[in-house]
Design an enzyme around this catalytic site. Sequence first.
Site, PDB file in Angstrom:
ATOM      1  N   LYS A   1       4.733 -76.114 -50.948  1.00 29.37           N
ATOM      2  CA  LYS A   1       5.385 -77.370 -51.318  1.00 29.37           C
ATOM      3  C   LYS A   1       4.289 -78.336 -51.764  1.00 29.37           C
ATOM      4  CE  LYS A   1       5.976 -81.302 -49.426  1.00 29.37           C
ATOM      5  NZ  LYS A   1       5.909 -82.235 -50.549  1.00 29.37           N
TER       6      LYS A   1
ATOM      7  N   GLU B   1      -6.796 -78.740 -43.592  1.00 32.91           N
ATOM      8  CA  GLU B   1      -7.823 -79.450 -44.370  1.00 32.91           C
ATOM      9  C   GLU B   1      -7.394 -80.903 -44.416  1.00 32.91           C
ATOM     10  OE1 GLU B   1     -10.590 -78.361 -45.453  1.00 32.91           O
ATOM     11  OE2 GLU B   1     -10.366 -76.194 -45.385  1.00 32.91           O
TER      12      GLU B   1
ATOM     13  N   CYS C   1     -11.138 -86.189 -50.617  1.00 28.13           N
ATOM     14  CA  CYS C   1     -11.375 -86.189 -49.174  1.00 28.13           C
ATOM     15  C   CYS C   1     -12.875 -86.194 -48.857  1.00 28.13           C
ATOM     16  CB  CYS C   1     -10.721 -84.970 -48.552  1.00 28.13           C
ATOM     17  SG  CYS C   1     -11.187 -83.464 -49.403  1.00 28.13           S
TER      18      CYS C   1
ATOM     19  N   GLU D   1     -10.400 -94.150 -44.518  1.00 30.30           N
ATOM     20  CA  GLU D   1     -10.620 -93.558 -45.840  1.00 30.30           C
ATOM     21  C   GLU D   1     -10.223 -94.592 -46.882  1.00 30.30           C
ATOM     22  OE1 GLU D   1      -8.186 -89.897 -45.650  1.00 30.30           O
ATOM     23  OE2 GLU D   1      -9.771 -88.974 -46.811  1.00 30.30           O
TER      24      GLU D   1
HETATM   25  P1  NAP Z   1      -0.310 -86.822 -46.978  1.00 29.88           P
HETATM   26  O1  NAP Z   1       0.471 -88.074 -46.998  1.00 29.88           O
HETATM   27  O2  NAP Z   1      -0.665 -86.237 -45.667  1.00 29.88           O
HETATM   28  O3  NAP Z   1       0.525 -85.779 -47.854  1.00 29.88           O
HETATM   29  C1  NAP Z   1       0.066 -84.479 -48.062  1.00 29.88           C
HETATM   30  C2  NAP Z   1       1.249 -83.557 -48.203  1.00 29.88           C
HETATM   31  O4  NAP Z   1       2.013 -83.608 -47.000  1.00 29.88           O
HETATM   32  C3  NAP Z   1       2.199 -83.943 -49.335  1.00 29.88           C
HETATM   33  O5  NAP Z   1       2.715 -82.774 -49.920  1.00 29.88           O
HETATM   34  C4  NAP Z   1       3.297 -84.690 -48.588  1.00 29.88           C
HETATM   35  O6  NAP Z   1       4.540 -84.626 -49.235  1.00 29.88           O
HETATM   36  C5  NAP Z   1       3.363 -83.892 -47.300  1.00 29.88           C
HETATM   37  N1  NAP Z   1       3.959 -84.618 -46.188  1.00 29.88           N
HETATM   38  C6  NAP Z   1       3.894 -85.930 -45.907  1.00 29.88           C
HETATM   39  N2  NAP Z   1       4.589 -86.203 -44.760  1.00 29.88           N
HETATM   40  C7  NAP Z   1       5.088 -85.019 -44.332  1.00 29.88           C
HETATM   41  C8  NAP Z   1       5.897 -84.626 -43.215  1.00 29.88           C
HETATM   42  N3  NAP Z   1       6.329 -85.509 -42.309  1.00 29.88           N
HETATM   43  N4  NAP Z   1       6.232 -83.330 -43.099  1.00 29.88           N
HETATM   44  C9  NAP Z   1       5.821 -82.425 -44.006  1.00 29.88           C
HETATM   45  N5  NAP Z   1       5.058 -82.720 -45.076  1.00 29.88           N
HETATM   46  C10 NAP Z   1       4.694 -84.013 -45.234  1.00 29.88           C
HETATM   47  O7  NAP Z   1      -1.677 -86.976 -47.757  1.00 29.88           O
HETATM   48  P2  NAP Z   1      -1.907 -87.518 -49.230  1.00 29.88           P
HETATM   49  O8  NAP Z   1      -1.924 -88.983 -49.175  1.00 29.88           O
HETATM   50  O9  NAP Z   1      -0.984 -86.857 -50.193  1.00 29.88           O
HETATM   51  O10 NAP Z   1      -3.332 -86.898 -49.554  1.00 29.88           O
HETATM   52  C11 NAP Z   1      -4.508 -87.529 -49.248  1.00 29.88           C
HETATM   53  C12 NAP Z   1      -5.078 -87.009 -47.951  1.00 29.88           C
HETATM   54  O11 NAP Z   1      -5.391 -85.637 -48.094  1.00 29.88           O
HETATM   55  C13 NAP Z   1      -6.365 -87.703 -47.606  1.00 29.88           C
HETATM   56  O12 NAP Z   1      -6.413 -87.972 -46.235  1.00 29.88           O
HETATM   57  C14 NAP Z   1      -7.419 -86.672 -47.981  1.00 29.88           C
HETATM   58  O13 NAP Z   1      -8.627 -86.818 -47.305  1.00 29.88           O
HETATM   59  C15 NAP Z   1      -6.715 -85.408 -47.641  1.00 29.88           C
HETATM   60  N6  NAP Z   1      -7.310 -84.264 -48.352  1.00 29.88           N
HETATM   61  C16 NAP Z   1      -8.043 -83.368 -47.634  1.00 29.88           C
HETATM   62  C17 NAP Z   1      -8.652 -82.303 -48.282  1.00 29.88           C
HETATM   63  C18 NAP Z   1      -9.477 -81.316 -47.517  1.00 29.88           C
HETATM   64  O14 NAP Z   1      -9.747 -80.247 -48.056  1.00 29.88           O
HETATM   65  N7  NAP Z   1      -9.885 -81.594 -46.292  1.00 29.88           N
HETATM   66  C19 NAP Z   1      -8.507 -82.152 -49.661  1.00 29.88           C
HETATM   67  C20 NAP Z   1      -7.752 -83.082 -50.363  1.00 29.88           C
HETATM   68  C21 NAP Z   1      -7.147 -84.136 -49.682  1.00 29.88           C
HETATM   69  P3  NAP Z   1       5.048 -85.798 -50.230  1.00 29.88           P
HETATM   70  O15 NAP Z   1       3.871 -86.175 -51.038  1.00 29.88           O
HETATM   71  O16 NAP Z   1       6.100 -85.138 -51.019  1.00 29.88           O
HETATM   72  O17 NAP Z   1       5.515 -86.896 -49.339  1.00 29.88           O
END
Ligand code: NAP
Length: 485
Positions: free
Chosen positions: A178, A254, A288, A387
């Site tokens: 997803k 991650e 990230c 962040e």
């Molecule tokens: P996010 O809000 O955690 O969302 C990531 C994914 O999770 C999206 O597909 C989102 O869906 C889904 N999601 C959100 N709430 C959910 C729930 N309650 N149940 C199931 N799925 C849920 O993060 P983001 O803002 O998109 O991405 C940025 C974050 O990712 C930052 O913290 C960054 O550091 C981290 N990141 C980490 C890495 C690594 O390799 N460590 C790499 C890239 C990014 P929707 O978008 O459809 O709501």
Amino acid sequence: MQLKNPSLWQTSSFINGEWHSSNNTFKVENPANGEVIAEVSEVTAGQLELAVKSANESLSSWQAKTVDERGNILRRWYDLMLGNQHDLAQILTAEQGKPFAEAMGEIVYGAKYIDWYLEEAKRAHGAILPVNQKGKRMLVLKRPVGVVSAITPWNFPNAMILRKAAAALAAGCTFIVKPADLTPLSALAIGQLAIEAGIPAGVFNVVVGRDAQAIGEVLTQDPIINKFSFTGSTAVGKKLLAQCATTVKKTSMELGGNAPLIIFNDANMEVAIKGVMTSKYRNSGQTCVCANRIFVQKNILPEFVEKLTATIKELKVGVGTEEGVIVGPLIEKKAVEKVEYLVNSAIESGACLNLGGKRLNQSESGNFYAPTVLTDVTPDMDIFNNEIFGPVTSIISFETEEEVTKLANQTNYGLCSYIFTENLARIWRLSETLEYGMVGVNEGLLSNPAAPFGGVKESGMGREGGYWGLDDYLETKYICIGNMD
Ligand code: NAP
């Protein structure tokens, strides 16, 4: 947008090798101008169930293929990624906003994981252990974990999927992802290329929808699914990890970061500035591994700030498709508001604004924020502890190695860190004492398909890339053969 391969433009879930639409749709916007670029069908509960069922049903025949047979199919997928690079990058920039050159780079970067893992899978061998009991022989097999589900973020809409899917499919697993609802189109284009590559129906599935919670509940709790892999924020990761506990799934997480980048007096200043620019301004500061806290040793602080600010001033901000643009829009309005809050509250608490510090109107309704430089940042400020996810350089001064090591580790995150110094003993010491999964030494760009990418502490568990990334999709199985005498 003119695509050479118009079939890459898909707007419904990809399940069991087919496209599944529904009556409910959601809009995908271009973050550079707010324009609606697509209406995408929400996956239904029945379609989601079908995705899990087909991933399960296709598992035995995918596993039964020889590693070469799987590798040949994956090689076609890789070739198709490169052959369609321009189209895939156009789709990516349109929905995510990053500069087109960066999007082109992401397509190659993502594809490289396929290339690397189809080869590495050939070396997923087990072991025969030395005999230590008469009449017994002991063997260790590596077996695919089974059905894998994944949830990915919007900041690398192509590569965050392929980093997982390449290793999973090469290992002999089947896969359901997803993607973020802000960037579903790149994921669906990957699905189209799965068809063209001849990946059997059900082996690779993409489910799209806005109800992340409902979809997430199935992907983390359905007992058919053996492993769950997540890339996203720490807050959401913790929730999903708890959900996975209900069926004791194998997990890879991650999660977020708060990377320190430390520059010592003895550093090569040009190299350090290049490192900051690479780490901080890629993807408009929305990675990230972005340097979140730049620590500069006191003696070189004035010269460093002056040179860095002059370099940042030259960055061209604009719509990702414009020639020469280095900093694109942020992903959405909420992201601009968050960056604005962090910068303003830092200034109110005593930080000094050297550059930027405001929204920009590069286009009507775009989400642009000016490249910004703050100095005199201190550990009590929100900007130090969160962040930033935006084009903001936040500078803290320090005097000793001991002091900066303590400050750098003063966070629950532990994804990536950077040091700039010419002192070999210090490089070695800090590589050991920095509590991070990755350390860049005189280098701002670390990620590589051959290397283990991942964090410690609340930045997650598991590794993507290298031998370690494949092992995360394999189970270790012990066979004991008795009565051999
Ligand atoms: P996010 O809000 O955690 O969302 C990531 C994914 O999770 C999206 O597909 C989102 O869906 C889904 N999601 C959100 N709430 C959910 C729930 N309650 N149940 C199931 N799925 C849920 O993060 P983001 O803002 O998109 O991405 C940025 C974050 O990712 C930052 O913290 C960054 O550091 C981290 N990141 C980490 C890495 C690594 O390799 N460590 C790499 C890239 C990014 P929707 O978008 O459809 O709501």
